[in-house]
Structures are given as C-alpha cells and as structure tokens.
Design an enzyme around this catalytic site. Structure first.
Site, PDB file in Angstrom:
ATOM      1  N   HIS A 114     -38.762  39.922  11.942  1.00 27.26           N
ATOM      2  CA  HIS A 114     -39.606  39.433  13.396  1.00 27.26           C
ATOM      3  C   HIS A 114     -39.806  40.402  14.342  1.00 27.26           C
ATOM      4  O   HIS A 114     -38.762  41.465  14.636  1.00 27.26           O
ATOM      5  CB  HIS A 114     -38.910  38.197  13.846  1.00 27.26           C
ATOM      6  CG  HIS A 114     -37.381  38.611  14.739  1.00 27.26           C
ATOM      7  ND1 HIS A 114     -37.465  39.082  15.968  1.00 27.26           N
ATOM      8  CD2 HIS A 114     -36.373  38.602  14.185  1.00 27.26           C
ATOM      9  CE1 HIS A 114     -36.251  39.113  16.131  1.00 27.26           C
ATOM     10  NE2 HIS A 114     -35.492  38.966  15.261  1.00 27.26           N
ATOM     11  N   HIS A 149     -45.065  54.344   5.282  1.00 26.93           N
ATOM     12  CA  HIS A 149     -44.607  53.908   4.122  1.00 26.93           C
ATOM     13  C   HIS A 149     -43.173  53.457   4.244  1.00 26.93           C
ATOM     14  O   HIS A 149     -42.344  53.988   4.606  1.00 26.93           O
ATOM     15  CB  HIS A 149     -44.521  55.063   3.046  1.00 26.93           C
ATOM     16  CG  HIS A 149     -44.252  54.760   1.588  1.00 26.93           C
ATOM     17  ND1 HIS A 149     -44.619  55.396   0.425  1.00 26.93           N
ATOM     18  CD2 HIS A 149     -43.859  53.530   1.013  1.00 26.93           C
ATOM     19  CE1 HIS A 149     -44.156  54.913  -0.529  1.00 26.93           C
ATOM     20  NE2 HIS A 149     -43.576  53.749  -0.159  1.00 26.93           N
TER      21      HIS A 149
END
Length: 207
Positions: free
Chosen positions: A130, A139
């Site tokens: 979150h 990446h």
C-alpha cells in the site's frame, strides 16, 4: 471488444509479455517489431524489421525490452499509443494507479493506493504494498517485496528476491542486488547489495 497491439523488442522478456496478453480477453498481438530481428516469428507471432514496418503513431505498442535505459530510449523515440498489460493471475487493487505501457506479470500483487509509473515492469510474484510510489521505467524483479510507503525513483532496478522495509526512499537509476535487504534510504545511482544492504558503487550517470 479486443484491441490489436504490437510489441517492440523480440527478446526473452517479450515471451513473458506474450503470455501476459494471452491470459487476457481484451488484447490481441498482431506482430512484434525489432531493430535487428534475427527471426521471422516468435511464439508464432510475426516479427517485423523496424525500418520496414511503417507508421507507429496510430498503433498500440508495449515496449517488450527488459533493460530500463533501453526501454526509455525506445519510448523517447517511438510515437505510439501505450496500453497496460496485466496478467489475469495478478492481483491489482482497484485503488492502485498504473501508468501507460506498464506490464504486471503472473502472481504479482499491487495493493491499495500504490502508484506505478509508466513503462514499468512488475515481474512475477513481486509484491508492491500500500501507498508505494514507483516512478517511470522501474523494473521490480520476480519475488521482490516492497513494504508500505516506499518511493522508488525513475529507472531503478530491484533484483530478484530483494526486500525493502516500509518507508524507504530509493533514488533514480539505482540498482538493488538480488536478495538484498534494504533498511536505509538509497541515493540516486547507488548499487546496493547484501543483508543489510550496503552501497558498493554508483552507476554511471548516462541517462
């Protein structure tokens, strides 16, 4: 209604994106474009040379190149429409925001109020908790775990199995080594390895 798209880059990473798209019901790959193609087909999909392909601006593309800097260079020079691709077995919160051109692979989890930038790779079984903020061209490798409220700067590469504790800020174009455990903020361009993660050098600033 199915949407026709193309991939740019006939690499091993491209094969994984093909599988992502095959898992969905709304995208169909019409072809793959590559600057230096060494094959006419990849996974039964035709491969075209960039110079003979024609116009790009009216077509939808995903840049299927794993290297962050190369992916950015391609996007900077390729005027196209960029959808997102999310594997059907990924879990993405309805309250997460995903930028254009980003791909999310099988078993990845992106939780509530996370923000993923443009042209990112959220690889197999990665966890973005979150309120994380992931900038463009990042990446996140397989099995990486990012706890809540982490900031990751543009172009950074987090290696396989890296873990980052909550609230950490990682700068742009940094590299986090495979299996590293990051418990302190990481400056721009730093290369971090180990448990706990330590800076061993800096990447060249050649954006």
């Amino acid at each position: 209604m199915e949407i026709d798209i193309y991939l740019f880059g006939a690499s091993g990473h491209c094969k994984v994106i093909i599988d992502i798209i095959a898992s969905t019901q709304d995208l169909t790959i019409k072809g793959i474009v590559d600057d230096y193609p060494n094959q006419k087909e990849l996974c039964d999909i035709p491969v075209f040379n960039t110079n003979s392909f024609g116009t790009f601006s009216d077509k939808q593309f995903i840049v299927s190149v794993g290297n962050n800097r190369t992916r950015k260079k391609i996007v900077d020079h390729l005027s196209a429409i960029y959808p997102i691709a999310v594997h059907s077995q990924a879990i993405v919160s309805k309250r997460a925001i995903i930028g254009k051109g980003t791909v999310i692979m099988a078993c990845a989890v992106v939780n509530s109020d996370a923000f993923i930038g443009q042209h990112c790779i959220i690889n197999t079984a990665a966890v973005i908790e979150h309120d994380c903020k992931i900038a463009n061209y990042v990446h996140v490798s397989p099995n990486v775990t990012l706890a809540g409220n982490i900031i990751v700067g543009e172009g950074t590469h987090l290696g396989i199995g890296a873990t980052v504790i909550q609230g950490i800020k990682i700068g742009k174009w940094a590299t986090i080594g495979a299996g590293s455990v990051v418990i302190r903020d990481v400056p721009d361009y730093a290369v971090v390895v180990g448990n706990p993660g330590k800076i061993i050098k800096y990447n060249v600033e050649n954006e």
